[in-house]
Design an enzyme around this catalytic site. Structure first.
Site, PDB file in Angstrom:
ATOM      1  CD  GLU A   1      -2.942  -1.284   0.356  1.00 60.48           C
ATOM      2  OE1 GLU A   1      -2.974  -0.439  -0.552  1.00 60.48           O
ATOM      3  OE2 GLU A   1      -3.749  -2.204   0.462  1.00 60.48           O
TER       4      GLU A   1
ATOM      5  CG  HIS B   1      -4.631   0.096   5.648  1.00 61.15           C
ATOM      6  ND1 HIS B   1      -5.994   0.285   5.519  1.00 61.15           N
ATOM      7  CD2 HIS B   1      -4.384  -1.170   5.228  1.00 61.15           C
ATOM      8  CE1 HIS B   1      -6.531  -0.812   5.020  1.00 61.15           C
ATOM      9  NE2 HIS B   1      -5.578  -1.717   4.842  1.00 61.15           N
TER      10      HIS B   1
ATOM     11  CG  HIS C   1      -7.657  -5.024   7.876  1.00 61.97           C
ATOM     12  ND1 HIS C   1      -7.039  -6.179   7.450  1.00 61.97           N
ATOM     13  CD2 HIS C   1      -7.351  -4.074   6.944  1.00 61.97           C
ATOM     14  CE1 HIS C   1      -6.380  -5.953   6.311  1.00 61.97           C
ATOM     15  NE2 HIS C   1      -6.541  -4.676   5.993  1.00 61.97           N
TER      16      HIS C   1
ATOM     17  CD  GLU D   1     -14.517  13.339  25.746  1.00 60.13           C
ATOM     18  OE1 GLU D   1     -13.447  12.820  25.427  1.00 60.13           O
ATOM     19  OE2 GLU D   1     -14.756  13.789  26.878  1.00 60.13           O
TER      20      GLU D   1
ATOM     21  CG  HIS E   1      -9.547  -3.277   2.682  1.00 61.76           C
ATOM     22  ND1 HIS E   1      -8.823  -3.520   1.530  1.00 61.76           N
ATOM     23  CD2 HIS E   1      -8.628  -3.312   3.690  1.00 61.76           C
ATOM     24  CE1 HIS E   1      -7.547  -3.713   1.842  1.00 61.76           C
ATOM     25  NE2 HIS E   1      -7.407  -3.584   3.145  1.00 61.76           N
TER      26      HIS E   1
HETATM   27  P1  13P Z   1       0.796  -5.411   3.181  1.00 55.48           P
HETATM   28  O1  13P Z   1       1.148  -6.721   3.864  1.00 55.48           O
HETATM   29  O2  13P Z   1       1.367  -5.315   1.795  1.00 55.48           O
HETATM   30  O3  13P Z   1       1.173  -4.226   4.039  1.00 55.48           O
HETATM   31  O4  13P Z   1      -0.778  -5.378   2.983  1.00 55.48           O
HETATM   32  C1  13P Z   1      -1.640  -5.492   4.073  1.00 55.48           C
HETATM   33  C2  13P Z   1      -2.965  -4.867   3.863  1.00 55.48           C
HETATM   34  O5  13P Z   1      -3.663  -4.560   4.806  1.00 55.48           O
HETATM   35  C3  13P Z   1      -3.409  -4.592   2.479  1.00 55.48           C
HETATM   36  O6  13P Z   1      -4.489  -3.727   2.446  1.00 55.48           O
HETATM   37 ZN    ZN Z   2      -5.687  -3.774   4.310  1.00 59.12          ZN
END
Ligand code: 13P
Ligand code: ZN
Length: 293
Positions: A137, A160, A162, A190, A231
């Site tokens: 990413e 980033h 999940h 808050e 995602h």
């Molecule tokens: P990477 O292992 O390449 O960082 O990817 C993980 C991920 O969350 C892809 O969206």
């Molecule tokens: Zn991801």
């Protein structure tokens, strides 16, 4: 002694003076943050990635910046659409592709890399010891850094992840920025003060591509938080704590939503009360995300 000897001696002195990179605050922060994200269940397997813009002078206390281990090309990038010029020469610490957040703390040198942005890719200055590469990413991260730096020159971190409840909410709540943000704001008093700019949302898109990077960066012109539908989430901030805190607050709100969405709602935080809070803190907020005329 000749000039070359002087130079060699200076080089030796320099390497002797370098501090241990594993003790660097930015390496420790990456270790602590990835461990926390894993512990919270946000980043299963290799899920998630972080990039952190470093201060060159600070990095030079730990690494000889003239030593490039190897150059790593940027994967998945359409060069015509992706101009990295504003970031040329900038140094980032970045999680590796395919690397597990649960393993970073025990082996930062394999799971993290310190890279300098160059025209033909990134120059590896430290890390990815097993021959690894930057997160898949990275193009999206770099585009987000450029967008956030334009909005706030002090921005340093793009993260980033999940997070479980945020992801769950994606399946049962309309993916409309106003409605989604409003619901999150209603979940904890808050929330509106932590992310008064709201949450941007992208529809499901193929990750690791130029297009998702361009679309995320576009959203980041206005939002510090962007959901990638079904995602995960992107967050950006000045510090690791600020960025982590943004995602953590969204995730907490999403958790409360998921704990209550199937139950009759008897009480709620009113829009007028949210206004009182942002006014108390003197914050700019997305007035159009509230239902007040
Ligand atoms: P990477 O292992 O390449 O960082 O990817 C993980 C991920 O969350 C892809 O969206
Ligand atoms: Zn991801």
């Amino acid at each position: 002694m000749g000039f070359m000897d002087d130079l060699k001696k200076a080089g030796k002195d320099l390497s002797r003076a370098l501090k241990d990179i594993k003790s660097a605050p930015f390496v420790k922060e990456m270790c602590k943050t990835t461990a926390n994200m894993y512990r919270l269940g946000w980043d299963e397997r290799n899920g998630g990635n972080i990039s952190y813009l470093l201060d060159e002078k600070e990095v030079a206390e730990y690494l000889d910046l003239s030593k490039v281990i190897r150059t790593i090309p940027l994967a998945g990038v359409n060069e015509a659409e992706f101009d990295v010029t504003p970031l040329l020469g900038k140094i980032f610490i970045v999680t590796g592709t395919g690397k597990y957040f649960k393993n970073v703390e025990d082996d930062p040198e394999t799971n993290l890399g310190i890279v300098r942005i160059a025209k033909n890719g990134v120059e590896l200055l430290w890390g990815y010891k097993d021959g690894g590469r930057t997160t898949s990413e990275l193009p999206a991260h770099l585009m987000c850094h450029m967008a956030r730096l334009a909005a706030d020159p002090e921005n340093r971190v793009v993260m980033h992840s999940h997070p479980t409840h945020t992801l769950a909410m994606n399946y049962v709540h309309e993916l409309d920025e106003k409605k989604f943000t409003h619901t999150l704001w209603e979940m904890c008093t808050e929330c509106i003060a932590v992310f008064p700019d709201g949450v941007g949302i992208l529809p499901w898109m193929l990750c690791g591509t130029n297009s998702i990077g361009v679309a995320t960066a576009k959203k980041m012109e206005k939002f510090r938080l962007v959901i990638w539908a079904m995602h995960g989430i992107y967050g950006a901030g000045k510090t690791m704590d600020e960025t982590f805190g943004l995602i953590e607050t969204v995730e907490k709100a999403a958790q409360i939503y998921m704990l209550t969405a199937h139950l009759p709602r008897i009480n709620t935080i009113k829009d007028e009360d949210m206004v009182k809070l942002v006014e108390l803190f003197g914050l700019d907020y997305r007035k159009d995300f509230l239902n007040i005329k």
